[in-house]
Design a protein around this motif. Structure first.
Motif, PDB file in Angstrom:
ATOM      1  N   ASN A   1      41.064  27.808  43.934  1.00 54.23           N
ATOM      2  CA  ASN A   1      39.852  27.074  43.576  1.00 54.23           C
ATOM      3  C   ASN A   1      39.822  26.620  42.116  1.00 54.23           C
ATOM      4  N   PHE A   2      40.992  26.674  41.475  1.00 55.21           N
ATOM      5  CA  PHE A   2      41.082  26.175  40.100  1.00 55.21           C
ATOM      6  C   PHE A   2      42.537  25.893  39.783  1.00 55.21           C
TER       7      PHE A   2
ATOM      8  N   PRO B   1      47.427  25.077  23.387  1.00 60.87           N
ATOM      9  CA  PRO B   1      46.206  24.542  24.001  1.00 60.87           C
ATOM     10  C   PRO B   1      46.363  24.288  25.493  1.00 60.87           C
ATOM     11  N   GLY B   2      45.278  24.504  26.222  1.00 60.10           N
ATOM     12  CA  GLY B   2      45.270  24.233  27.649  1.00 60.10           C
ATOM     13  C   GLY B   2      43.856  24.307  28.184  1.00 60.10           C
ATOM     14  N   LYS B   3      43.727  24.187  29.497  1.00 60.83           N
ATOM     15  CA  LYS B   3      42.394  24.272  30.093  1.00 60.83           C
ATOM     16  C   LYS B   3      42.489  24.704  31.554  1.00 60.83           C
ATOM     17  N   PHE B   4      41.453  25.430  32.004  1.00 61.18           N
ATOM     18  CA  PHE B   4      41.276  25.757  33.407  1.00 61.18           C
ATOM     19  C   PHE B   4      40.308  24.752  33.997  1.00 61.18           C
ATOM     20  N   VAL B   5      40.721  24.112  35.077  1.00 62.44           N
ATOM     21  CA  VAL B   5      39.884  23.117  35.749  1.00 62.44           C
ATOM     22  C   VAL B   5      39.421  23.721  37.068  1.00 62.44           C
ATOM     23  N   PHE B   6      38.105  23.891  37.229  1.00 71.56           N
ATOM     24  CA  PHE B   6      37.546  24.544  38.401  1.00 71.56           C
ATOM     25  C   PHE B   6      37.053  23.517  39.416  1.00 71.56           C
ATOM     26  N   ASP B   7      37.213  23.850  40.692  1.00 76.48           N
ATOM     27  CA  ASP B   7      36.781  22.957  41.761  1.00 76.48           C
ATOM     28  C   ASP B   7      35.270  22.724  41.714  1.00 76.48           C
TER      29      ASP B   7
END
Length: 239
Positions: free
Chosen positions: A155-156, A170-176
């Motif tokens: 779900n992410f 650097p980065g990012k978590f993208v959630f549904d």
């Protein structure tokens, strides 16, 4: 990665085995034939001027099996190698090594589909984890995940840079659910003695946003709201 051991390519030694099949006027193996080598390996397929050349099946005495194309005794072109442990590689070969685009299925059911060079994952590809359904899509260099990529979970997903198969920077978590958590992975060594030092990887969250096309890289103190200080699934991207 499994190892099936290389075939014996010594022409004189191979002639000591048994052979049934077609020959040319010079008496060389030429056309369709079946051979048993002195070490117990077997080959059935096409020959040209005494060498395996064209489509054939090679069975190793340890149980491994190659089905595919040969050029002058070497695996070259399309082919599939089945290993005794249940893993297999199906794809392109060049001069007896994985080279080009291919799929490797591991004993645990995981798969890698993408580019190869000299038996190593090298170039763009996708690694799928069977047990979790998670997958990584990105770039490999000499069998290690490098540069930027996407790590997709149920779900992410995580988007960011990787160095030596580990997330870094650097980065990012993208959630549904429609939001993102931006931050960075920091690497540091901990331990007093050189022999006891271990590298510790820590995810540092920085901000929550809606869906964006950007990875925010500037440093600032994390927001203070309860929502923005939510825990992240950072351990899920460690390989």
């Amino acid at each position: 990665m499994s190892d099936a051991n290389s075939e014996e390519f010594d022409d004189n030694l191979e002639k000591l085995g048994t052979y049934e099949g077609e020959r040319n006027e010079a008496g060389e193996r030429h056309g369709s034939g079946k051979a048993t080598l002195p070490n117990g390996d077997q080959y059935e397929g096409l020959y040209q001027y005494g060498r395996r050349h064209g489509w054939g099946t090679y069975i190793f005495k340890n149980g491994a099996r190659y089905v595919g194309n040969y050029v002058e005794n070497k695996k070259h072109g399309p082919g599939t190698l089945y290993f005794p442990d249940g893993s297999n590689y199906e794809g392109a070969w060049d001069d007896d090594v994985f080279h080009g685009v291919g799929v490797y299925t591991y004993p645990n059911g995981d798969t890698y589909e993408g580019e190869w060079s000299d038996h190593k994952r090298h170039g763009k590809g996708t690694y799928l984890f069977k047990d979790t359904g998670s997958k990584y899509t990105g770039t490999w260099v000499n069998d290690n995940i490098e540069t930027s990529g996407d790590y997709v979970h149920a779900n992410f997903r995580y988007k960011g840079k990787f160095v030596n198969s580990q997330p870094k920077g650097p980065g990012k978590f993208v959630f549904d659910a429609g939001y993102e958590q931006h931050g960075e992975y920091k690497h540091e060594e901990k331990g007093e003695d050189e022999e006891e030092k271990q590298q510790v990887i820590t995810w540092i969250p920085k901000r929550i946003t809606g869906l964006t096309d950007t990875i925010f890289e500037e440093s600032y103190a994390p927001p203070k709201t309860e929502e923005e200080q939510m825990s992240s699934p950072s351990d899920a991207v460690k390989l």
